[in-house]
Design a protein around this motif. Structure first.
Motif, mmCIF file in Angstrom:
data_model
loop_
_atom_site.group_PDB
_atom_site.id
_atom_site.type_symbol
_atom_site.label_atom_id
_atom_site.label_comp_id
_atom_site.label_asym_id
_atom_site.label_seq_id
_atom_site.Cartn_x
_atom_site.Cartn_y
_atom_site.Cartn_z
ATOM 1 N N LYS A 94 41.302 42.224 38.988
ATOM 2 C CA LYS A 94 40.509 41.621 40.418
ATOM 3 C C LYS A 94 41.240 40.576 41.048
ATOM 4 N N LYS A 95 41.071 40.264 42.228
ATOM 5 C CA LYS A 95 41.696 39.442 43.196
ATOM 6 C C LYS A 95 41.593 38.032 42.721
ATOM 7 N N PHE A 96 42.696 37.361 42.345
ATOM 8 C CA PHE A 96 42.160 35.815 41.905
ATOM 9 C C PHE A 96 41.974 34.900 42.814
ATOM 10 N N LYS A 97 40.736 34.193 42.705
ATOM 11 C CA LYS A 97 40.636 33.250 43.769
ATOM 12 C C LYS A 97 40.724 31.790 43.152
ATOM 13 N N ARG A 98 41.577 31.055 43.652
ATOM 14 C CA ARG A 98 41.713 29.563 43.059
ATOM 15 C C ARG A 98 40.636 28.788 43.309
ATOM 16 N N ILE A 99 40.127 28.271 42.293
ATOM 17 C CA ILE A 99 39.071 27.103 42.246
ATOM 18 C C ILE A 99 39.634 25.778 42.204
ATOM 19 N N ARG A 100 39.399 24.941 43.084
ATOM 20 C CA ARG A 100 40.185 23.851 43.365
ATOM 21 C C ARG A 100 40.411 22.922 42.162
ATOM 22 N N ASP A 101 39.703 22.487 41.241
ATOM 23 C CA ASP A 101 40.170 21.763 40.195
ATOM 24 C C ASP A 101 40.102 22.422 38.909
ATOM 25 N N LEU A 102 40.137 23.738 38.977
ATOM 26 C CA LEU A 102 40.430 24.515 37.483
ATOM 27 C C LEU A 102 41.757 24.825 37.258
ATOM 28 N N PRO A 103 42.108 24.182 36.103
ATOM 29 C CA PRO A 103 43.742 24.669 35.682
ATOM 30 C C PRO A 103 43.812 26.134 35.936
ATOM 31 N N VAL A 104 45.096 26.416 36.512
ATOM 32 C CA VAL A 104 45.495 27.705 36.545
ATOM 33 C C VAL A 104 46.798 28.247 35.799
ATOM 34 N N THR A 105 46.640 29.231 34.999
ATOM 35 C CA THR A 105 47.955 29.653 34.357
ATOM 36 C C THR A 105 48.501 30.950 34.879
ATOM 37 N N VAL A 106 49.778 31.089 35.293
ATOM 38 C CA VAL A 106 50.256 32.120 35.818
ATOM 39 C C VAL A 106 51.262 32.750 34.379
ATOM 40 N N PHE A 107 50.986 33.914 34.505
ATOM 41 C CA PHE A 107 51.871 34.725 33.503
ATOM 42 C C PHE A 107 52.757 35.993 34.292
ATOM 43 N N ARG A 108 54.038 35.938 34.188
ATOM 44 C CA ARG A 108 54.856 36.950 34.859
ATOM 45 C C ARG A 108 55.714 37.609 33.744
ATOM 46 N N PHE A 109 55.482 39.057 33.799
ATOM 47 C CA PHE A 109 56.171 39.869 33.009
ATOM 48 C C PHE A 109 55.933 41.228 33.347
ATOM 49 N N ASP A 110 56.890 42.083 32.938
ATOM 50 C CA ASP A 110 56.855 43.494 33.205
ATOM 51 C C ASP A 110 56.609 43.673 34.987
ATOM 52 N N HIS A 111 57.215 42.833 35.621
ATOM 53 C CA HIS A 111 57.206 43.018 37.005
ATOM 54 C C HIS A 111 55.791 42.941 37.633
ATOM 55 N N ARG A 112 55.100 42.021 36.723
ATOM 56 C CA ARG A 112 53.744 41.744 37.226
ATOM 57 C C ARG A 112 53.439 40.390 37.329
ATOM 58 N N LYS A 113 52.604 39.859 38.022
ATOM 59 C CA LYS A 113 52.315 38.323 38.045
ATOM 60 C C LYS A 113 50.703 38.329 37.973
ATOM 61 N N MET A 114 50.038 37.615 36.820
ATOM 62 C CA MET A 114 48.826 37.583 36.674
ATOM 63 C C MET A 114 48.536 36.107 36.749
ATOM 64 N N GLU A 115 47.490 35.688 37.314
ATOM 65 C CA GLU A 115 46.940 34.412 37.403
ATOM 66 C C GLU A 115 45.639 34.392 36.793
ATOM 67 N N PHE A 116 45.229 33.201 36.174
ATOM 68 C CA PHE A 116 43.918 33.020 35.361
ATOM 69 C C PHE A 116 43.458 31.379 35.449
ATOM 70 N N HIS A 117 42.198 31.492 35.726
ATOM 71 C CA HIS A 117 41.752 29.908 35.336
ATOM 72 C C HIS A 117 41.753 30.083 33.983
ATOM 73 N N ASN A 118 41.965 28.770 33.209
ATOM 74 C CA ASN A 118 42.133 28.623 31.689
ATOM 75 C C ASN A 118 40.927 29.575 30.990
ATOM 76 N N GLN A 119 39.744 29.420 31.311
ATOM 77 C CA GLN A 119 38.674 29.996 30.717
ATOM 78 C C GLN A 119 38.777 31.669 30.826
ATOM 79 N N ASP A 120 39.478 32.153 31.771
ATOM 80 C CA ASP A 120 39.675 33.636 32.014
ATOM 81 C C ASP A 120 40.604 34.131 31.635
ATOM 82 N N ILE A 121 41.463 33.701 30.848
ATOM 83 C CA ILE A 121 42.680 34.234 30.383
ATOM 84 C C ILE A 121 42.299 35.305 29.187
#
Length: 139
Positions: A94-121
């Protein structure tokens, strides 16, 4: 004429293959923890296929600055198994939507970039992240 065309094609193939290797540098996984308004850990962590780990601690972490070490074979296997599960999963997300003060973790591997708020990893990525953090802070 055919010889010149053959040389041009060879040069193009070699240059493209070399440039893709230069861009990748054997990088297996990159994890980036981004800033929030509070005291969220901020760092970049790079894991290479040869076992080299580069940790760049930026803010709100035990280790600040650049640290390098090598992961052993058992550690690489423990990281690689859940990573293979992620590789085989459907890459549509799903399309990632940044929420202002929630921490974000970005994973890059296998030519992919995946962003998550910490509770959604996803579970597998969370396991890898926690395991790599443990290794970094023990060294």
């Amino acid at each position: 004429m055919k010889a010149i065309l053959g040389i041009v094609i060879t040069v193009l193939v070699v240059s493209f293959s070399c440039s893709s290797q230069k861009n990748n540098n054997g990088l297996l996984l990159q994890i980036t923890k981004k800033r929030c308004l509070g005291k969220c850990p901020v760092y970049d962590l790079y894991l290479y296929e040869n076992g080299k780990v580069l940790f760049v601690g930026i803010d709100h972490v035990e280790k600040k600055g650049k640290f390098t070490f090598n992961a052993n074979i058992q550690q690489l296997k423990k990281i690689n198994n859940p990573l293979q599960v992620i590789h085989t999963q459907n890459s549509s997300s799903k399309k990632f939507k940044r929420i202002r003060d929630l921490p974000v973790t970005v994973f890059r591997f296998d030519h992919r970039k995946m962003e998550f708020h910490n509770q959604d990893i996803p579970k597998e990525l969370k396991q890898i992240n926690e395991y790599l953090e443990k290794i970094v802070f023990e060294n």
